[in-house]
Every structure is written in C-alpha cells, then in structure tokens.
Design an enzyme around this catalytic site. Structure first.
Site, short mmCIF file in Angstrom:
data_model
loop_
_atom_site.label_atom_id
_atom_site.label_comp_id
_atom_site.label_asym_id
_atom_site.label_seq_id
_atom_site.Cartn_x
_atom_site.Cartn_y
_atom_site.Cartn_z
N LYS A 1 1.50 -0.25 15.21
CA LYS A 1 2.90 -0.34 15.62
C LYS A 1 3.27 -1.60 16.39
O LYS A 1 4.45 -1.96 16.47
CB LYS A 1 3.26 0.87 16.52
CG LYS A 1 3.32 2.20 15.82
CD LYS A 1 4.48 2.30 14.86
CE LYS A 1 3.97 2.43 13.46
NZ LYS A 1 4.96 2.50 12.44
N HIS B 1 0.84 -1.20 0.00
CA HIS B 1 0.00 0.00 0.00
C HIS B 1 0.87 1.25 0.00
O HIS B 1 1.84 1.33 0.74
CB HIS B 1 -0.91 0.02 1.24
CG HIS B 1 -2.10 -0.89 1.10
ND1 HIS B 1 -3.15 -0.88 1.98
CD2 HIS B 1 -2.40 -1.83 0.16
CE1 HIS B 1 -4.06 -1.76 1.60
NE2 HIS B 1 -3.62 -2.36 0.52
N PRO C 1 -3.70 -0.04 19.04
CA PRO C 1 -3.43 -0.48 17.67
C PRO C 1 -3.61 0.60 16.59
O PRO C 1 -3.35 0.32 15.41
CB PRO C 1 -4.44 -1.61 17.46
CG PRO C 1 -5.53 -1.36 18.43
CD PRO C 1 -4.92 -0.67 19.59
N TYR D 1 4.27 6.28 10.56
CA TYR D 1 3.43 5.13 10.20
C TYR D 1 4.22 4.11 9.39
O TYR D 1 4.16 2.90 9.65
CB TYR D 1 2.21 5.62 9.40
CG TYR D 1 1.12 4.58 9.25
CD1 TYR D 1 -0.04 4.63 10.04
CD2 TYR D 1 1.24 3.53 8.34
CE1 TYR D 1 -1.04 3.68 9.91
CE2 TYR D 1 0.25 2.57 8.21
CZ TYR D 1 -0.88 2.64 8.99
OH TYR D 1 -1.87 1.69 8.86
N TYR E 1 -9.02 5.25 7.87
CA TYR E 1 -9.13 5.61 9.29
C TYR E 1 -10.17 6.73 9.36
O TYR E 1 -9.95 7.81 8.81
CB TYR E 1 -7.80 6.12 9.83
CG TYR E 1 -6.74 5.04 10.02
CD1 TYR E 1 -6.01 4.54 8.94
CD2 TYR E 1 -6.48 4.52 11.28
CE1 TYR E 1 -5.04 3.56 9.13
CE2 TYR E 1 -5.51 3.53 11.48
CZ TYR E 1 -4.80 3.05 10.40
OH TYR E 1 -3.85 2.08 10.58
C1 PHB Z 1 -5.48 -4.65 11.01
O1 PHB Z 1 -5.57 -4.87 9.81
O2 PHB Z 1 -5.75 -5.53 11.86
C2 PHB Z 1 -5.05 -3.32 11.47
C3 PHB Z 1 -4.61 -2.40 10.54
C4 PHB Z 1 -4.22 -1.14 10.96
C5 PHB Z 1 -4.27 -0.81 12.31
C6 PHB Z 1 -4.69 -1.73 13.23
C7 PHB Z 1 -5.08 -3.01 12.82
O3 PHB Z 1 -3.92 0.45 12.70
#
Ligand code: PHB
Ligand code: APR
Length: 391
Positions: A296, A72, A292, A382, A201
C-alpha cells in the site's frame, strides 16, 4: 527565489505532485536531500493498484508502464502443502500491475527534466518557515554549500518518514500513532526468472516469505527475520535454502540465480495528523507509513497526491480553498483504511506469538481462500478502493 509551491522531498510523492501541478500550469520547486542518481536508484515497492495505473496514464506517464509493466489478475496465498490463487479480476473486476517504484521514479524524473522546472538536489538543513502566515518559505543549504531561500504560496512536505516538515506543525496540534512490529523483512533482488506467474504470499512456521518480481528476468524476494538481524549472517546459500523451505510445494521448484542486492527493512505503522496546518501540507510517507505486506505505501502516496494536486489547483488557479480545507480529513480516511488492511495482512501472515496465534492465522487464511466474501474483502483492499474525493 519565488515559486507557487515549494515541495520538500523528491520521492514519488514530491515528483508526482510537481508533475501534476506543472500540467495545470502551476510552478513548483523541488528541494531534495539526496542527489538525483540516488533518488533514481532506490529499490522500493513493486505493485501498483488499478487506480494508481489510471492516474499515471492520465498524467501522461503510462507509456513505459504499458510496455514493461506486468498486469496480474491476483495473488497466490500459501501455507505448508497448500497454495491458492485469488483472482481479483474474477472477484471484483480489477487487476494490479507489477512495475517497480524505481521505474515510476525514473519516469517522473524524466518528465521533470522535460518540464524544465527547478529542482535542488543534495540540499541540506532544509526547514519550512512562516507556514501560519501568507508568505511561507523553505530555507536550505544547496549542493555548493550556499544558503538559499525559496518563497512560495504553499509548502508541501513529501519528505518521507524521516523528513523534517511535519515538525513545523506545532506539537500541541499534532497527534501521532505508531506500531513497531516485532519482525523485519530481509529483501533480496536476484537475476533469475520468476518461479511463479503471480506473487506468492507464504505463511510458514519458520516465518513469512514473499515471492515478487520486477521483470521476466529479475525476481524480488522477502523473508521474515528479526528486527536486529545482522545481514552479514545471511549468505546467498542460506537465503536460497530459506526461500526453498518456505515456498516448498510438491511439483514446484524455486529457480535460483545471482543475488544482486540484500537489505533489512523495518516493519512499522505510523500516522500523524493533521496533514495540513496553515500553508503546509503533508503527503506520502511524511504523513504515514504502513508495513509493506499489503503493497500500500506507494499507492497511498499516489492517492494523497491525486487529492492534494486537485486541492492546490483549485486554490491557486481558481481561488477555491474548499478542497484544501478538507484535504487532511479526506486523505486520512483512506490512510486509516490502508493502515488497517496492511496491519491485517501483516498479522495474518507473519509468525508471532504462540501456537494459538498460528492456529488462528491458518484458520483466517483458509477462510480467505474458502469464502467468496472473505476473498472479495481482501481483493477490494489489495487492488485498491476508490479514491475518496476523486472520480
Ligand atoms: C515488491 O515487489 O517489492 C513487493 C510486492 C508486494 C508487497 C511488498 C513488496 O506486498
Ligand atoms: N530535506 C529534503 N528532502 C528530504 C529530507 C530533507 N530533510 N528528508 C528526506 N527527504 C527526501 C528523501 O531523500 C526522499 O527522496 O524525501 C523523499 C521522500 O521520499 P519517499 O521516502 O520515497 O516517500 P514518498 O515520496 O512519500 O513515497 C512513498 O516510498 O518509502 C516508500 O513505501 C514507501 O512506496 C512508498 C513511497
């Protein structure tokens, strides 16, 4: 039984450490509370930083990742009526990879089996001893109920947040920092093609939502809920309604499918120091937990292990103890950077406080997508900062 390194916990941290030590000709024994099927099936995080991918590739673990992982360029940030793409490749020249922790773990378990090194699964009453001396050991009861002892030169605690190894460090020397956030995530896995090219997000008055994915046919979603949320109150219809509301955007629709898993995840920050005492070292979730939101946790565990494997190889192969002496301080620099970034992402994106907080969050989100320097700051964190102490 004797080995050079006794590793408590066979999550990604323990398994990767065992693999890197084996590649350098150093024996280890893994001692894990769960059985191997449980370890291989756990559903956890899904994003790998560029540096984590490099490390896995160099360790010979990149083959399935290259085939099945999805690269990505960045992420989407959303709030009501607006969705913006942050292009990390354009901003900082680095991408991220979608490849589930479950898959990383399966690759590591297969590598461990090929290496033919010892591992005890379904172990109970696991404790570390004599870590102040020259001859530490780990005592436990094996799957058949027999008391066992593994003598080693080094003991590594990779036993996650609930594991016992950090307790072997004397209380008087240990410092811990903890923050429990006043919300949790409801995580959902669904058999449906992702409705987005890259992760979304989303800030929303009803609460944060995240659209992630595991493959071209499996999507992963998260919804902000309360920490004491009763999962029984979340029917599939209610989940899809909430996701559709929080991701709503003109001209875009959320595809729905069969939900195959749902669970509630607590959100917490936690750091314990030091990460080394005598011949005991801590790595991964055993030493620190991040919420999460910044993706990280797994990457931090991989960074710890990259650093620790070098330190242990220098010590056990070349007799050089200098990298081991600086392991804790060097690892903690990255830990605190990621702790800050995860706290910042969490605070910016989750509904909490009052309407004043909401205005500040929206202002911050607009700043991130409107200013190249603000976007770059997010992208660097990130996609992963360089690993201190490594090339
Ligand atoms: C996930 O795909 O489980 C996932 C992706 C991004 C995050 C947290 C979890 O910030
Ligand atoms: N004895 C032996 N093993 C134990 C014990 C114990 N008493 N307690 C816990 N364990 C095992 C767990 O069963 C688990 O397999 O230690 C392992 C710890 O693994 P993780 O929790 O996955 O932690 P880590 O390997 O550091 O990986 C960090 O996992 O939790 C996610 O978000 C986190 O992605 C990050 C990653």
């Amino acid at each position: 039984m004797r080995t050079r390194v006794a590793i408590i916990g066979a999550g990604p941290a323990g398994l990767l450490l065992a693999h890197l030590l084996d590649a350098a000709g150093i024996d280890s024994v893994l001692i894990e509370r769960q059985n191997a099927e449980h370890v291989a099936a756990r559903i956890r995080a899904g994003i790998l930083e560029a540096g984590s991918v490099d490390l896995l590739r160099r360790a010979g673990l990149g083959e399935r990742l290259a085939r099945e992982g999805m690269e990505h360029r960045g992420i989407h940030l959303q709030w009501p009526n607006e969705r913006h793409h942050l292009d990390f490749v354009d901003l900082i020249g680095r991408s991220v990879w979608v490849y589930g922790q479950t898959e990383v773990t399966k690759d590591l378990l297969a590598a461990r089996e090929r290496a033919g090194q010892a591992a005890f699964y379904a172990a109970s009453e696991v404790t570390a001893h004599e870590i102040d001396g020259e001859r530490p050991y780990v005592a436990f009861v094996d799957a058949a109920g027999r008391p066992r002892r593994v003598d080693a030169e080094i003991v590594v605690g990779c036993d996650g947040y609930h594991g016992p190894s950090k307790q072997a460090i004397p209380d008087a020397l240990r410092h811990t920092w903890e923050r429990n956030y006043p919300f949790a995530w409801l995580g959902v896995l669904a058999d449906v093609e992702p409705s987005t090219d890259e992760l979304i997000y989303a800030w929303h008055p009803d609460g944060f939502a995240l659209h992630s994915m595991r493959s071209r046919t499996v999507s992963r979603f998260y919804l902000q809920v309360t920490p004491d949320e009763n999962i029984g109150d979340w029917s599939d219809d209610r989940i899809w309604d909430n996701l559709a509301t929080r991701f709503a955007l003109d001209g875009w629709t959320l595809k729905t499918g069969a939900i195959t898993e749902k669970s509630v995840l607590p959100m917490r920050s936690f750091v314990t120091t030091p990460l080394r005492h005598g011949r005991l070292f801590l790595a991964g979730d055993a030493g620190h937990i991040v919420p999460p939101t910044g993706a990280k946790g797994l990457n931090l565990a991989i960074a710890d292990v990259a650093l620790l494997s070098r330190a242990l190889i220098a010590w056990l192969r070349d007799g050089d103890t200098a990298p081991a002496a600086t392991y804790s301080d060097t690892a903690l620099e990255r830990v605190w950077r990621c702790t800050h970034f995860s706290w910042w992402m969490t605070t910016m994106l989750h509904r909490h406080g009052d309407d004043f907080d909401a205005r500040l969050q929206l202002s911050q989100l607009r700043r991130v997508v409107g200013s190249r320097s603000a976007a770059t700051e997010l992208a660097e964190n990130y996609a992963g900062l360089p690993m201190p102490g490594l090339d």
